[in-house]
Design a protein around this motif. Sequence first.
Motif, PDB file in Angstrom:
ATOM      1  N   ILE A  84      -7.837   7.894  18.890  1.00  0.00           N
ATOM      2  CA  ILE A  84      -6.660   8.009  18.026  1.00  0.00           C
ATOM      3  C   ILE A  84      -6.614   9.408  17.419  1.00  0.00           C
ATOM      4  CG2 ILE A  84      -5.574   7.202  15.893  1.00  0.00           C
ATOM      5  CD1 ILE A  84      -6.722   4.426  16.489  1.00  0.00           C
TER       6      ILE A  84
ATOM      7  N   SER B  32      -2.609   1.403   7.080  1.00  0.00           N
ATOM      8  CA  SER B  32      -3.454   1.125   5.919  1.00  0.00           C
ATOM      9  C   SER B  32      -3.775   2.412   5.160  1.00  0.00           C
ATOM     10  CB  SER B  32      -4.758   0.443   6.355  1.00  0.00           C
ATOM     11  OG  SER B  32      -4.487  -0.809   6.939  1.00  0.00           O
ATOM     12  N   CYS B  33      -4.082   3.488   5.913  1.00  0.00           N
ATOM     13  CA  CYS B  33      -4.338   4.777   5.259  1.00  0.00           C
ATOM     14  C   CYS B  33      -3.102   5.246   4.506  1.00  0.00           C
ATOM     15  CB  CYS B  33      -4.751   5.829   6.289  1.00  0.00           C
ATOM     16  SG  CYS B  33      -6.441   5.665   6.895  1.00  0.00           S
TER      17      CYS B  33
ATOM     18  N   SER C 250       1.877  -1.870  12.383  1.00  0.00           N
ATOM     19  CA  SER C 250       1.064  -2.296  11.258  1.00  0.00           C
ATOM     20  C   SER C 250       1.909  -3.052  10.244  1.00  0.00           C
ATOM     21  CB  SER C 250       0.449  -1.061  10.590  1.00  0.00           C
ATOM     22  OG  SER C 250      -0.121  -1.390   9.354  1.00  0.00           O
TER      23      SER C 250
ATOM     24  N   THR D 163      -0.794  10.821   8.781  1.00  0.00           N
ATOM     25  CA  THR D 163      -1.745   9.798   9.192  1.00  0.00           C
ATOM     26  C   THR D 163      -1.247   9.123  10.458  1.00  0.00           C
ATOM     27  OG1 THR D 163      -0.643   8.160   7.792  1.00  0.00           O
ATOM     28  CG2 THR D 163      -2.560   9.270   6.861  1.00  0.00           C
TER      29      THR D 163
ATOM     30  N   CYS E 185      -2.187   5.688  10.706  1.00  0.00           N
ATOM     31  CA  CYS E 185      -2.689   4.368  10.305  1.00  0.00           C
ATOM     32  C   CYS E 185      -1.890   3.873   9.108  1.00  0.00           C
ATOM     33  CB  CYS E 185      -4.178   4.471   9.952  1.00  0.00           C
ATOM     34  SG  CYS E 185      -4.852   2.997   9.165  1.00  0.00           S
TER      35      CYS E 185
ATOM     36  N   GLY F   3     -10.337   4.292  11.311  1.00  0.00           N
ATOM     37  CA  GLY F   3      -9.859   3.954  12.653  1.00  0.00           C
ATOM     38  C   GLY F   3      -9.922   5.123  13.603  1.00  0.00           C
ATOM     39  N   GLY F   4      -9.469   6.305  13.134  1.00  0.00           N
ATOM     40  CA  GLY F   4      -9.395   7.470  14.005  1.00  0.00           C
ATOM     41  C   GLY F   4     -10.688   8.240  14.155  1.00  0.00           C
TER      42      GLY F   4
ATOM     43  N   ASP G  16       4.039   9.570   9.129  1.00  0.00           N
ATOM     44  CA  ASP G  16       3.287   9.088  10.273  1.00  0.00           C
ATOM     45  C   ASP G  16       3.369  10.141  11.374  1.00  0.00           C
ATOM     46  OD1 ASP G  16       2.070   6.760  11.897  1.00  0.00           O
ATOM     47  OD2 ASP G  16       3.805   7.362  13.087  1.00  0.00           O
TER      48      ASP G  16
END
Length: 205
Positions: free
Chosen positions: A31, A102-103, A149, A98, A100, A23-24, A124
Amino acid sequence: EGVDAKDVLEKRVPAVLYFPGCGGSVFYRRIAQSTLALLMYAGVPVVMPGRHLCCGYPVLASGDADRYEANLQANREAINKAMQVAAEAGFDVNMLVTACGSCRESLGRHGLTGLDGKVLPHNDIVQLLVERLPHTDEESGERIIYHSSCHPAWSGVKATKDAGKVARALERLTGASILLNPGCCGESGAGAYTCPGIYNTLRER
């Protein structure tokens, strides 16, 4: 001159390892750029893997355990190499960061460790920075919708409490009124293309 290299290494600078994920670093580079800008603004030294890495969650979610395990091992090797280079340069990576969910979910299975051999705590980006960036007591008048998320981003709380923690932190940092957007985004790793009927229904809702 007169500086002992051993003394320098024993006094390593604390740093965080930032894992931008797909994503990033591939889909939405702003991001990663924004995350790095905030970390630098807060004076937090950052270490990153030397090349793009995928956390592997999409293949895990689609049931391909063998590919996931192979990716996990490759990630460990690349990340350990990055941390070793950082250590030789005088940094001590003591946290994984992170932006994300999911990550976060996937990297929890990686068992990444620091120089002391202990598993790196995982935060996060908002959780890390909420106590390091200046807060505001003034209301900006802005109303921002925040979509959390399905995977919790905030360490130490249940998934159902995660969105509220992030929203309150963002309010403290921005002065804006944060409105929570409930429900699933309709992507779910590989779900959006393996079961489009289900996820299109979620999007429409």
